[in-house]
Design a protein around this motif. Structure first.
Motif, short mmCIF file in Angstrom:
data_model
loop_
_atom_site.label_atom_id
_atom_site.label_comp_id
_atom_site.label_asym_id
_atom_site.label_seq_id
_atom_site.Cartn_x
_atom_site.Cartn_y
_atom_site.Cartn_z
N GLY A 243 28.65 20.98 -33.18
CA GLY A 243 27.84 22.17 -32.93
C GLY A 243 28.19 22.81 -31.59
O GLY A 243 28.11 24.03 -31.42
N GLY B 289 34.15 35.27 -27.40
CA GLY B 289 33.26 34.34 -28.09
C GLY B 289 31.97 35.02 -28.51
O GLY B 289 31.79 36.22 -28.30
N THR B 290 31.09 34.24 -29.10
CA THR B 290 29.82 34.76 -29.58
C THR B 290 29.04 35.47 -28.47
O THR B 290 28.51 36.57 -28.66
CB THR B 290 28.96 33.59 -30.12
N THR B 291 28.98 34.82 -27.32
CA THR B 291 28.22 35.36 -26.19
C THR B 291 28.70 36.77 -25.84
O THR B 291 27.90 37.69 -25.65
CB THR B 291 28.39 34.43 -24.97
N HIS C 264 19.46 30.79 -29.74
CA HIS C 264 20.26 30.29 -28.61
C HIS C 264 20.09 31.29 -27.46
O HIS C 264 19.91 32.48 -27.70
CB HIS C 264 21.71 30.24 -29.08
N SER D 204 22.11 32.73 -25.79
CA SER D 204 23.06 33.85 -25.83
C SER D 204 22.60 34.95 -26.78
O SER D 204 23.10 36.06 -26.73
CB SER D 204 24.48 33.38 -26.17
N ASN E 231 21.25 26.22 -34.18
CA ASN E 231 22.12 25.20 -33.59
C ASN E 231 21.37 23.91 -33.27
O ASN E 231 21.98 22.93 -32.88
CB ASN E 231 22.83 25.73 -32.33
N ASP F 291 23.83 36.23 -35.23
CA ASP F 291 24.56 35.23 -34.46
C ASP F 291 25.04 34.19 -35.47
O ASP F 291 24.27 33.35 -35.93
CB ASP F 291 23.61 34.62 -33.42
N ALA G 66 27.43 31.94 -35.03
CA ALA G 66 28.22 30.88 -34.37
C ALA G 66 28.19 29.57 -35.16
O ALA G 66 29.19 28.86 -35.24
CB ALA G 66 27.72 30.65 -32.95
N GLN G 67 27.02 29.24 -35.74
CA GLN G 67 26.89 27.97 -36.46
C GLN G 67 27.02 28.16 -37.98
O GLN G 67 26.82 27.21 -38.73
CB GLN G 67 25.52 27.33 -36.16
N SER H 225 32.41 32.40 -32.82
CA SER H 225 33.38 31.86 -31.84
C SER H 225 34.48 31.08 -32.54
O SER H 225 34.20 30.32 -33.47
CB SER H 225 32.68 30.90 -30.88
N HIS I 238 36.16 28.52 -31.26
CA HIS I 238 36.21 27.09 -30.91
C HIS I 238 35.29 26.21 -31.75
O HIS I 238 35.40 24.99 -31.70
CB HIS I 238 35.88 26.90 -29.42
#
Ligand code: PMP
Length: 409
Positions: A32, A95-97, A125, A127, A177, A202, A204-205, A225, A227
């Protein structure tokens, strides 16, 4: 039961085959926070630097042409991966942020004024909270939040009260997350659009673990993101609907994002360059393509199914650990994230104990202080699974958690 040949997958990930000083094999359950990457992604990076690297969109020379072609190929791979209608709806970010900040600044400053409302959720999150709080500070807009229910889901009944013609944007995570909750993005987007609000997801997850289709969600903006999805760090994606991106002013100013510059004025470039000021993360963006190819080759549906089966196994094995409570919804309603607290034990002590056995988990508030406050806890331990994790690793986690409780108990 999983449909993945996990041992074959693990062979592609060199970092997973290490042991610590006491010969504990690495059990990497912190996906995560960031995933690991397969040989194809690592080799792509070194191949770019060895053979094709130059700055993109600039030089007339051969190498610049090669790296530009690879960079734009990666953009098309992302476009197809998320179901975007046009390739210039895909903006490479860090990235997401960065993607969320871009929207909050560029779209937000142009469209949000005093008295407007920004609707978030209690499980976001930081962000996906702070950039909106900053927008509210600049404009005088008000922040509202969809509550999280006792079983770790969004309280959709509250939407009829919270969504009004004052709501300008709804910003929410597709997957939490911490809780692992899979939120009904399409349903919320439909209700948001009915009052004229935009929707920022968002993801990201979500993008690393489930096949997403930005069109199916009907999301206006989606950020994620590299990564966390087998790709490099330092690169991410912002998707935006073409018409919205077209009318938005640039966020960062600098090279590449302009059409004409005079000493006291500029005109912005066309999409996507308008939002890609400066030298982008060139090799990292290029290596998004093998990351996507790897995920597609294994199959997102099978990856999610595998992670969910590991989460279910973890729930089963952790169920009777004395004083242990798993956060979030029933395991059937979530992704492969298992966060928990143990009565009388600090999350940091648990994580340190696990680390002593080669098991990598995250502890703390996971950048979700408001959610932890709502749950009445200050920190939790999070195990987050990915395609290369095994049932044996879940057993090691559960055994080590049990030993921790005995040790401190
Ligand atoms: N949103 C969520 C739900 C996340 O899990 C994360 C990463 N922890 C982020 C946003 C931020 O991603 P990044 O640090 O890559 O910008």
């Amino acid at each position: 039961e999983s449909q993945l040949d996990v041992q074959r997958i693990r062979a592609d990930f060199p970092i997973l085959h290490q042991v610590d000083e006491e010969q504990h094999p690495l059990v990497y359950l912190d996906n995560g926070a960031s995933s690991q990457r397969p040989n194809s992604v690592i080799q792509c990076l070194s191949n770019v630097y060895e053979k094709h690297y130059a700055n993109v969109h600039r030089g007339a020379h051969r190498l610049s042409g090669e790296s530009t072609d690879l960079f734009e190929e990666a953009r098309r791979a992302v476009q197809q991966f998320i179901g975007a209608a046009f390739e210039n709806e895909v903006i490479f970010t860090s990235g997401t942020t960065m993607g969320i900040n871009l929207v909050a600044r560029s779209w937000g400053d142009a469209n949000v004024t005093a008295g407007d409302e920004i609707l978030l959720t209690e499980m976001e999150h930081h962000s996906n909270l702070v950039p909106w709080q900053q927008l509210a500070q600049r404009t005088g807009a008000k922040i509202r939040a969809i509550p999280v229910t006792a079983d770790g889901q969004l309280d959709l009944d509250s939407l009829s009260v919270l969504l009004t013609e004052r709501t300008k944007i709804v910003a929410l995570a597709a997957v939490s997350n911490v809780l692992g909750t899979i939120n009904p993005v399409a349903e919320i987007a439909k209700e948001a659009h009915a009052v004229g609000a935009k929707v920022m997801v968002d993801a990201a997850q979500a993008v690393p673990h489930e096949a997403i289709d930005v069109g199916g969600w009907d999301a206006d903006f989606v950020a994620f993101s590299g990564h966390k999805m087998l790709g490099p760090s330092g690169v991410g994606v912002l998707y935006g609907k073409h018409a919205l991106l077209e009318e938005m002013p640039p966020f960062l100013g600098g090279g590449s994002m302009i059409d004409v510059v005079e000493i006291d004025r500029f005109t912005p470039a066309m999409l996507p360059a308008k939002f890609e000021a400066g030298t982008p993360p060139i090799a990292d963006a290029i290596a998004m393509k093998p990351a996507i190819e790897y995920l597609e080759q294994v199959g997102l549906a099978r990856i999610l199914q595998h992670e969910q089966s590991l989460a279910a196994y973890a729930h089963e094995l952790l169920a009777d650990v004395p004083g242990l409570k798993i956060l979030g919804p029933d395991v059937s309603k979530k992704a492969g994230i298992v966060s928990f607290v143990i009565d009388g034990l600090a999350a940091s002590d648990v994580a340190t104990f696990l680390d002593g056995r080669g098991i990598a988990v995250r502890e703390g508030h996971h950048c979700t202080l408001p959610l932890h406050k709502k749950l009445g806890i200050s920190a939790s331990v999070r195990a987050s699974f990915y395609l290369y994790n095994t049932r044996e690793e879940v057993e090691k986690l559960a055994d080590a958690v049990r030993t921790t409780v005995e040790f401190f108990g």
